[in-house]
Design a protein around this motif. Sequence first.
Motif, mmCIF file in Angstrom:
data_model
loop_
_atom_site.group_PDB
_atom_site.id
_atom_site.type_symbol
_atom_site.label_atom_id
_atom_site.label_comp_id
_atom_site.label_asym_id
_atom_site.label_seq_id
_atom_site.Cartn_x
_atom_site.Cartn_y
_atom_site.Cartn_z
ATOM 1 N N THR A 97 -9.311 -41.110 -10.887
ATOM 2 C CA THR A 97 -10.089 -40.277 -9.956
ATOM 3 C C THR A 97 -10.077 -38.810 -10.405
ATOM 4 O OG1 THR A 97 -9.326 -41.758 -8.212
ATOM 5 C CG2 THR A 97 -10.384 -39.730 -7.500
ATOM 6 N N VAL A 98 -8.901 -38.322 -10.769
ATOM 7 C CA VAL A 98 -8.777 -36.906 -11.171
ATOM 8 C C VAL A 98 -9.557 -36.655 -12.469
ATOM 9 C CG1 VAL A 98 -7.136 -35.141 -11.971
ATOM 10 C CG2 VAL A 98 -6.602 -36.512 -9.954
ATOM 11 N N LEU A 99 -9.431 -37.578 -13.427
ATOM 12 C CA LEU A 99 -10.173 -37.403 -14.689
ATOM 13 C C LEU A 99 -11.687 -37.443 -14.445
ATOM 14 C CD1 LEU A 99 -8.011 -39.447 -17.239
ATOM 15 C CD2 LEU A 99 -8.215 -36.981 -17.074
ATOM 16 N N ALA A 100 -12.098 -38.300 -13.472
ATOM 17 C CA ALA A 100 -13.530 -38.358 -13.144
ATOM 18 C C ALA A 100 -13.997 -37.085 -12.443
ATOM 19 C CB ALA A 100 -13.800 -39.564 -12.258
ATOM 20 N N ARG A 101 -13.056 -36.406 -11.796
ATOM 21 C CA ARG A 101 -13.385 -35.123 -11.145
ATOM 22 C C ARG A 101 -13.512 -34.004 -12.191
ATOM 23 N NH1 ARG A 101 -14.828 -31.172 -10.264
ATOM 24 N NH2 ARG A 101 -14.230 -29.498 -8.816
ATOM 25 N N ILE A 102 -12.670 -34.107 -13.252
ATOM 26 C CA ILE A 102 -12.627 -33.019 -14.245
ATOM 27 C C ILE A 102 -13.717 -33.186 -15.309
ATOM 28 C CG2 ILE A 102 -11.184 -31.919 -16.026
ATOM 29 C CD1 ILE A 102 -8.737 -32.825 -14.413
ATOM 30 N N PHE A 103 -13.861 -34.442 -15.755
ATOM 31 C CA PHE A 103 -14.796 -34.683 -16.863
ATOM 32 C C PHE A 103 -16.009 -35.483 -16.403
ATOM 33 C CE2 PHE A 103 -10.520 -34.697 -19.016
ATOM 34 C CZ PHE A 103 -10.631 -33.410 -19.520
ATOM 35 N N PRO A 104 -17.122 -35.336 -17.126
ATOM 36 C CA PRO A 104 -18.296 -36.152 -16.775
ATOM 37 C C PRO A 104 -17.968 -37.631 -17.009
ATOM 38 C CG PRO A 104 -18.853 -34.451 -18.387
ATOM 39 C CD PRO A 104 -17.374 -34.462 -18.273
ATOM 40 N N ILE A 105 -18.253 -38.440 -16.026
ATOM 41 C CA ILE A 105 -17.890 -39.848 -16.111
ATOM 42 C C ILE A 105 -18.809 -40.586 -17.102
ATOM 43 C CG2 ILE A 105 -19.253 -40.725 -14.156
ATOM 44 C CD1 ILE A 105 -15.598 -41.550 -14.851
ATOM 45 N N ILE A 106 -19.984 -40.011 -17.317
ATOM 46 C CA ILE A 106 -20.889 -40.543 -18.354
ATOM 47 C C ILE A 106 -21.079 -39.423 -19.383
ATOM 48 C CG2 ILE A 106 -23.278 -41.278 -18.825
ATOM 49 C CD1 ILE A 106 -23.209 -42.626 -16.065
#
Lengths: 435, 294
Positions: A412-421
């Motif tokens: 969740t945190v990585l998806a908040r920081i970086f673009p998930i695509i």
Amino acid sequence: MENLIRNEKIISDLLPQKFGKAGKIWVGVLTAICLVGLYAYYRQLRYGLIVTSMRDYVSWGIYISNFVFFVAISLVGSLITAVFRLAGVKWGSPLTRIAEIIAVAAIIFASLIIIVDMGSPERFYNLFIYGRIQSPIIWDVIVITTYFFISILLLYYPLLPDIQILLRFKESTGKRLYRFYSFIGSFWKGTAEQFELSEKAINILCIAIIPVAFTIHTVTSWLFATTYRPGWDSTNFGAYFIAGAFLVGAGAVVVAMYIFRRAYHLEKYITENHFEKMGRILVLLSLLYLYFNMNEFLTPFFKMKESEAAYLNGLFSGNFAPLFWFAILTGMIVPTLILLFKKGRKPLPVFIAGVMVVVGAWFKRYLIVTPTLLHPFLPMHDVPASYRHYFPSWEEWAITLGSLAGAMLIITVLARIFPIIPIQETITEQHETAE
Amino acid sequence: MKPQNKLFTGLLTLVFLLPAYNGFSQAHPKGDLGIAVNYFISNNKIPSLMVKVKTKVDGRFQNVAGISLKLFLDKDTVGKFIAKVVTNDAGEATAYIPSSLKSQWGNALKHTFVATFDGNSKYEAAKGDVTVAKAKILIDAGNDKTVTATVLEMKDTSWVPVKGVDVVLAIKRMDADLTINDKPTFTTDSTGKASGDFKRDTIPGDAKGNITLVAKVLDNDQYGNLSIEKAVPWGAKFTMLNTFDKRTLFATRNKAPIWIQLIAYSIMFTVWGILIYLVFNVFKIKKLGEDKIS
């Protein structure tokens, strides 16, 4: 001009988004579960492993089941990123970041859960002081560290062009995040030389990660197969574990795809076609894992050696039968039946099948570890009744659930920081399609 | 009388009366012991005795430990005392014939060994004895791998061969002895000899292939237990393979096999070499970016 507008639209669609209300609740719930897990771990440190239900028979309980589960799920990074890339599968590129994030989160918690299983964390240090290169445990430590490092690099390299894009949005990203982006990627200017070096590195990583991924799970399987116990004494274990790992990894990706698609409204980028194709892959992997399961259980069942009879009967028709058939049906057969039909490969059914695969896979790992340990070839005499049964204590459940929540929190945190695509990759692909 | 004095007197009376409680119960009958005396002579040297004490409990014989026995030569008198022994958990006790009885031993061709138990609170007094004739056994190993045992009995002043004695011809092993071929016993002929062919060629011996042959007369009514040994180089040479402190898969870390170290470390160095190269690659990319800015 048209291109520029299209690019800006892609960027605005794919920029990391701040947590909404649901996101905040989700993070709060995960944090709470992690905190309960941490308290349980404090109790384990304070009072020792006696707070667990592990005794001399079942000395590897749900911690090790969970460890195998995390290692298995981490293999998805190599499947989606490396195998797809090297095989020239273009449609998989929107899924690469999701796969890599899952891989990193899973491998972090695979390492942590092993330290939890040791009881006192300082024992981990002993592995380096007294560890023997002849031991599969040391191979596992080495290969997990290697895989973690490769996964981080494989997450980082393709991020560099996206960081350049993210740095353009100083106002919306916030000060701290902007500083973090600057630290990790402000040097990326998108020059041809930089792209060339980056592409070369990604290709090397994709080639390197496949044997390392195969090794990580083969070595994990050898932790069992090199131990002479009913159910583990198998030459099939390496391939059996890898097949299972690819299945659960793919299952985790479709679950994550569905959730991110819904949460961030990414329907344009994670299309129904992605679910259709991932559904087909899941069917293939389910059938492959089912085949290995038949190999693993049918031949011992046919022979029914006296020393293994109690273990096998326990699985097929005894105490563990409900769990065993649940894992086989939920983890392989029902998802295959859903996904065989075109309607079953729509986003929601694929998501449901993915959840079933992941849940079934967790229980399958439990079944690999516990029933075997309860049926040693040479039972001890006059053992206390508590040795002959195993049901995890609340501390074990709390730590295990805490680790699962922790892995989801990292995702969740990585998806908040970086673009998930991947933004830059999506732009480039759109251009190529347009041309 | 003061109340406390009354209490004290009462308690004192009770204390004196308590030991008398046993007097109300009927005494248990004492058990009977069976004492078996066995005579042994090994390599025709100092004879020894092994006494075994048993009792019957619920129709079954059981060994009795802790029984103190006196052993005598011929008669249970002071001058013929051999030793005082106490039985172990197996109900057994052993003693060698002391040198002080050498003259009595030489005076007769037959001797009786007596074991006496004086009785205790549990068992009645008991006695056991065995009578043996003086005999000896010889062993010979022929070049054709034939083992011959000769049983001789002392008659008057000379040793004479004994016919019809069962002899075990065997190889001495760590635990039970192994017969030299499939036949369990051999019987002596009129010359007192019993022979058998050695058929255990592949049996491991010591580093030079030495094994120990043994000829035994067991529980003979006349002669007791006789045995004699002889070392012969008929076994297979045994080289002890000690893997301690050698490079093995199960050795300590500094004794890991070279091949596994080569494979493991070469894979590790190759993979980590690539990874370190890729980290440097990041710095290269960084430098290119900084050059572009400048």
